[in-house]
Scaffold this motif. Sequence first.
Motif, PDB file in Angstrom:
ATOM      1  N   LEU A 135       0.830  -1.205   0.000  1.00 43.39           N
ATOM      2  CA  LEU A 135       0.000   0.000   0.000  1.00 43.39           C
ATOM      3  C   LEU A 135       0.864   1.254   0.000  1.00 43.39           C
ATOM      4  CD1 LEU A 135      -2.834   1.178  -0.006  1.00 43.39           C
ATOM      5  CD2 LEU A 135      -2.912   0.921   2.467  1.00 43.39           C
ATOM      6  N   ASN A 136       1.966   1.187   0.755  1.00 40.89           N
ATOM      7  CA  ASN A 136       2.880   2.335   0.736  1.00 40.89           C
ATOM      8  C   ASN A 136       3.428   2.580  -0.663  1.00 40.89           C
ATOM      9  OD1 ASN A 136       2.598   3.017   3.418  1.00 40.89           O
ATOM     10  ND2 ASN A 136       4.184   1.557   4.071  1.00 40.89           N
ATOM     11  N   THR A 137       3.814   1.502  -1.331  1.00 40.60           N
ATOM     12  CA  THR A 137       4.328   1.623  -2.699  1.00 40.60           C
ATOM     13  C   THR A 137       3.251   2.206  -3.607  1.00 40.60           C
ATOM     14  OG1 THR A 137       5.532  -0.400  -2.239  1.00 40.60           O
ATOM     15  CG2 THR A 137       5.495   0.338  -4.536  1.00 40.60           C
ATOM     16  N   PHE A 138       2.050   1.637  -3.481  1.00 35.45           N
ATOM     17  CA  PHE A 138       0.909   2.103  -4.276  1.00 35.45           C
ATOM     18  C   PHE A 138       0.671   3.600  -4.074  1.00 35.45           C
ATOM     19  CE2 PHE A 138      -3.685   3.060  -4.080  1.00 35.45           C
ATOM     20  CZ  PHE A 138      -4.100   2.726  -5.361  1.00 35.45           C
ATOM     21  N   GLN A 139       0.698   4.012  -2.815  1.00 35.88           N
ATOM     22  CA  GLN A 139       0.415   5.413  -2.521  1.00 35.88           C
ATOM     23  C   GLN A 139       1.527   6.335  -3.025  1.00 35.88           C
ATOM     24  OE1 GLN A 139      -1.024   5.379   1.724  1.00 35.88           O
ATOM     25  NE2 GLN A 139      -2.931   5.886   0.674  1.00 35.88           N
ATOM     26  N   ASP A 140       2.754   5.861  -2.938  1.00 37.80           N
ATOM     27  CA  ASP A 140       3.862   6.661  -3.478  1.00 37.80           C
ATOM     28  C   ASP A 140       3.697   6.853  -4.982  1.00 37.80           C
ATOM     29  OD1 ASP A 140       4.901   6.842  -0.981  1.00 37.80           O
ATOM     30  OD2 ASP A 140       6.459   5.304  -1.281  1.00 37.80           O
ATOM     31  N   GLU A 141       3.342   5.770  -5.647  1.00 38.85           N
ATOM     32  CA  GLU A 141       3.138   5.858  -7.104  1.00 38.85           C
ATOM     33  C   GLU A 141       2.018   6.839  -7.427  1.00 38.85           C
ATOM     34  OE1 GLU A 141       4.167   1.188  -8.026  1.00 38.85           O
ATOM     35  OE2 GLU A 141       2.177   1.977  -8.569  1.00 38.85           O
ATOM     36  N   ARG A 142       0.945   6.719  -6.661  1.00 42.09           N
ATOM     37  CA  ARG A 142      -0.195   7.576  -6.931  1.00 42.09           C
ATOM     38  C   ARG A 142       0.120   9.042  -6.644  1.00 42.09           C
ATOM     39  NH1 ARG A 142      -4.701   5.320  -8.779  1.00 42.09           N
ATOM     40  NH2 ARG A 142      -4.154   3.309  -9.648  1.00 42.09           N
ATOM     41  N   PHE A 143       0.928   9.246  -5.633  1.00 42.73           N
ATOM     42  CA  PHE A 143       1.281  10.644  -5.369  1.00 42.73           C
ATOM     43  C   PHE A 143       2.137  11.200  -6.501  1.00 42.73           C
ATOM     44  CE2 PHE A 143       2.951  14.458  -3.533  1.00 42.73           C
ATOM     45  CZ  PHE A 143       1.848  14.959  -2.863  1.00 42.73           C
ATOM     46  N   ALA A 144       3.012  10.364  -7.029  1.00 40.60           N
ATOM     47  CA  ALA A 144       3.831  10.795  -8.169  1.00 40.60           C
ATOM     48  C   ALA A 144       2.925  11.160  -9.354  1.00 40.60           C
ATOM     49  CB  ALA A 144       4.811   9.695  -8.546  1.00 40.60           C
ATOM     50  N   ASN A 145       1.890  10.332  -9.574  1.00 47.14           N
ATOM     51  CA  ASN A 145       0.931  10.643 -10.648  1.00 47.14           C
ATOM     52  C   ASN A 145       0.236  11.977 -10.403  1.00 47.14           C
ATOM     53  OD1 ASN A 145       1.494   8.224 -11.800  1.00 47.14           O
ATOM     54  ND2 ASN A 145      -0.399   7.213 -11.148  1.00 47.14           N
ATOM     55  N   PHE A 146      -0.128  12.180  -9.138  1.00 49.60           N
ATOM     56  CA  PHE A 146      -0.809  13.426  -8.784  1.00 49.60           C
ATOM     57  C   PHE A 146       0.099  14.627  -9.059  1.00 49.60           C
ATOM     58  CE2 PHE A 146      -1.244  16.640  -5.338  1.00 49.60           C
ATOM     59  CZ  PHE A 146      -2.398  17.241  -5.796  1.00 49.60           C
ATOM     60  N   GLU A 159      -8.631  -8.552  -1.666  1.00 52.10           N
ATOM     61  CA  GLU A 159      -9.771  -7.976  -2.384  1.00 52.10           C
ATOM     62  C   GLU A 159      -9.592  -6.466  -2.547  1.00 52.10           C
ATOM     63  OE1 GLU A 159     -13.360  -9.117  -0.421  1.00 52.10           O
ATOM     64  OE2 GLU A 159     -14.634  -8.487  -2.100  1.00 52.10           O
ATOM     65  N   ILE A 160      -9.211  -5.822  -1.460  1.00 48.25           N
ATOM     66  CA  ILE A 160      -9.036  -4.366  -1.493  1.00 48.25           C
ATOM     67  C   ILE A 160      -7.870  -4.003  -2.413  1.00 48.25           C
ATOM     68  CG2 ILE A 160      -8.520  -2.303  -0.114  1.00 48.25           C
ATOM     69  CD1 ILE A 160     -11.290  -3.470   0.460  1.00 48.25           C
ATOM     70  N   LYS A 161      -6.839  -4.789  -2.323  1.00 48.82           N
ATOM     71  CA  LYS A 161      -5.673  -4.544  -3.164  1.00 48.82           C
ATOM     72  C   LYS A 161      -6.087  -4.568  -4.641  1.00 48.82           C
ATOM     73  CE  LYS A 161      -0.976  -6.292  -3.899  1.00 48.82           C
ATOM     74  NZ  LYS A 161      -0.025  -7.369  -3.558  1.00 48.82           N
ATOM     75  N   ALA A 162      -6.882  -5.564  -4.991  1.00 46.96           N
ATOM     76  CA  ALA A 162      -7.330  -5.697  -6.388  1.00 46.96           C
ATOM     77  C   ALA A 162      -8.219  -4.523  -6.795  1.00 46.96           C
ATOM     78  CB  ALA A 162      -8.072  -7.016  -6.563  1.00 46.96           C
ATOM     79  N   ILE A 163      -9.085  -4.123  -5.891  1.00 48.34           N
ATOM     80  CA  ILE A 163      -9.998  -3.016  -6.215  1.00 48.34           C
ATOM     81  C   ILE A 163      -9.221  -1.707  -6.378  1.00 48.34           C
ATOM     82  CG2 ILE A 163     -11.841  -1.557  -5.268  1.00 48.34           C
ATOM     83  CD1 ILE A 163     -13.094  -4.169  -4.141  1.00 48.34           C
ATOM     84  N   LEU A 164      -8.282  -1.476  -5.468  1.00 46.92           N
ATOM     85  CA  LEU A 164      -7.516  -0.228  -5.571  1.00 46.92           C
ATOM     86  C   LEU A 164      -6.717  -0.187  -6.870  1.00 46.92           C
ATOM     87  CD1 LEU A 164      -6.169   0.407  -1.938  1.00 46.92           C
ATOM     88  CD2 LEU A 164      -8.184   1.372  -3.046  1.00 46.92           C
ATOM     89  N   ALA A 165      -6.291  -1.346  -7.321  1.00 51.75           N
ATOM     90  CA  ALA A 165      -5.486  -1.392  -8.544  1.00 51.75           C
ATOM     91  C   ALA A 165      -6.327  -1.124  -9.793  1.00 51.75           C
ATOM     92  CB  ALA A 165      -4.807  -2.749  -8.654  1.00 51.75           C
TER      93      ALA A 165
END
Lengths: 252, 434
Positions: free
Chosen positions: B23-34, B120-126
């Motif tokens: 989730l940390n990795t995911f959020q870092d990526e998303r912040f970079a996108n933002f 499940e949440i991981k898949a949905i967030l992706a």
Amino acid sequence: MIEIKNLHAHVEGDGTEILKGIDLTINAGEIHAIMGPNGSGKSTLSKIIAGNPEYEVTEGSIVFERDFKKIDILELEPEERARMGIFMAFQYPVEVPGVTTSLFLRTAFNEVCKAHGVDEMDALDFNEYLKSKMAMLDMDDKFINRPVNVDFSGGEKKRNEILQMAVLNPMFNVLDETDSGLDIDSMRIVADGVNKLKNDNNAFLVITHYQRLLNYIVPDYVHILHDGKIIRSEGKELALQVEEKGYDWLLS
Amino acid sequence: MSNLIENFKTLKNRAETGHPAWLNTFQDERFANFEKAGIPTVKNEEWKYTNLAQLSKEKFDALTDSEGAIPEEYNTYVNKDELNIVFTNGTLNNELSNITEISGVEIKTLKNALVENEEEIKAILAKNDIGNTDAFIELNNALINDGVFIKAKKGTVSEELIHIVHLTTTDKPIVNNIRTIIVLEESTEINVLESYVAFGNNAKYLSNSLTDCFVNDNATLHYVKAQTESEASYHIGNTRVSVERNANFKGFTLTTNSGFTRNELDIVINGEGSDGTLHSLYSIFNEQHVDNHTSVDHRVPNCTSNQLYKGILNDASHAVFNGKIFVRDIAQQTNSYQLNKNLLLGKKAHVDTKPQLEIFADDVRCTHGATIGQLEEDEIFYLQTRGVSRKDAIRIIATGFAEESVEEIKLKAIQSKLLYLLQPSIDNLSHGQL
């Protein structure tokens, strides 16, 4: 009850005079009919009595008498006239989406109560009162929970006008071409309603193009309106003559 | 980098997450996108009428806060015996929440779901293939603090109201990133109300919400979003919906007496025989701003969609409606309807409305329209001739206009809540057409 004197009027913002000096006196207990060809100013007169801001009165007065007090109503807002006991049944009743007929009637009724210092009625009591009026007019209560006039048939709209009249119990009633667009059965129902509501203390002004309605609502006086003036006033027989001979013989 | 992006970055780094590594990795990526996308400006066609220049100058202190008293209105609005999941200033409020069980429906905070339903949440967030993918969605993903996860299990039909409340009580400028995930398995039907309320709080805060709804075969989701926030607040809300075969999404959005609002509701119709209904009412005054963007993407044949956005604008309020309908080339026999009706009561109020239809199939029926007008003078006069003052007539007719929309909502419990929220805007009606 009502005394119209030398009434001149035109459409707001348009100089063409439509009413050119109307004189008319109506007493309690009377039914008057105004007949006339299209464009003679019949509907204009009813709208001016109700206070429609689209018309401007340039001369004359309309004096309404209630409780031994005489008031020139021309300076009053439409709602003030209504609260005093003046009612107009519309030729084309207006649709008000989202506002149920029962709420509309109760609001109007309570406004009149307030104006006369009478206690307002709550929803429960009012529903009983409304039901009694509907029973008197042989009306089905299915449409009181529907929005005012929305998706009503022509007949239902006119009956709704008569129901409003019954609920508000006004003194002076104007029926503006109530017969237009009505089949014979609906017309009979509307006329029966008016006949039930008529008494010695109220008065009616029936505006119509055709004599037909006057078979059911029998007038004491018939006035012919032409080019903004009343050109003849007689008893009910005049309506029959119009039916038979049209308007032309009166105009020459 | 703009100050606001820098500000968000600081808040992100300060947050103690305790999240799993993915989730940390995911959020870092998303912040970079933002960061890459940046705060949209009016040069961006999607933001032409909603200017974020003011927001860009704000500075926010935190993601959540624990200050503030519960306003009295809250207790009128929320029935404590009903199923309520209540967040105050971004944090679950255990005292106010009443997460009773509904048989066949899983209801939990996102924090709990991240533990109990991690995969499940991981898949949905992706998932990122439904609707909008703009900067604020990236931001929400990057900063999610909590939210709600609801899953109706196969065959469950419930009439019970599931009420998610986001109440802001703090005076601090916070950035509240709320994520809601609603999953309806096959042949289910549930009712969800998401409320964003502040009740008299005048704080400057940003709600950046994202709700994802997955409506599977033969399922019906009744989803209502109601919003009455602080006049100084910003609300940017995205709701994304995917609808599968023979399924229905019945959505309603109420914005009233709020601050600066942008709501985007995107629906993707993926299965035949389905319907998407997007209805809305906005009733605003003072200098309140509400922008509704919708997008209905017909990807398959034989479906219907229905958008009705109604607004009442007093004073110097401003509304925007931008409604898109896409009909893909294979989506034959689509029947799609869109209408935006505005009652412009305030002398300085204004509306920008824009339908956008992109139709690639030839055997479809798509209608759209927009009206902007005052109340009909003949309606007002009619009521006056029955003894009602002009002012009351205006109030009654405008209330009728508003209530007519609210009464389409299935659950009476929701209707009465929305009527309660509408009251301040109704009380403010008389400014207009007098």
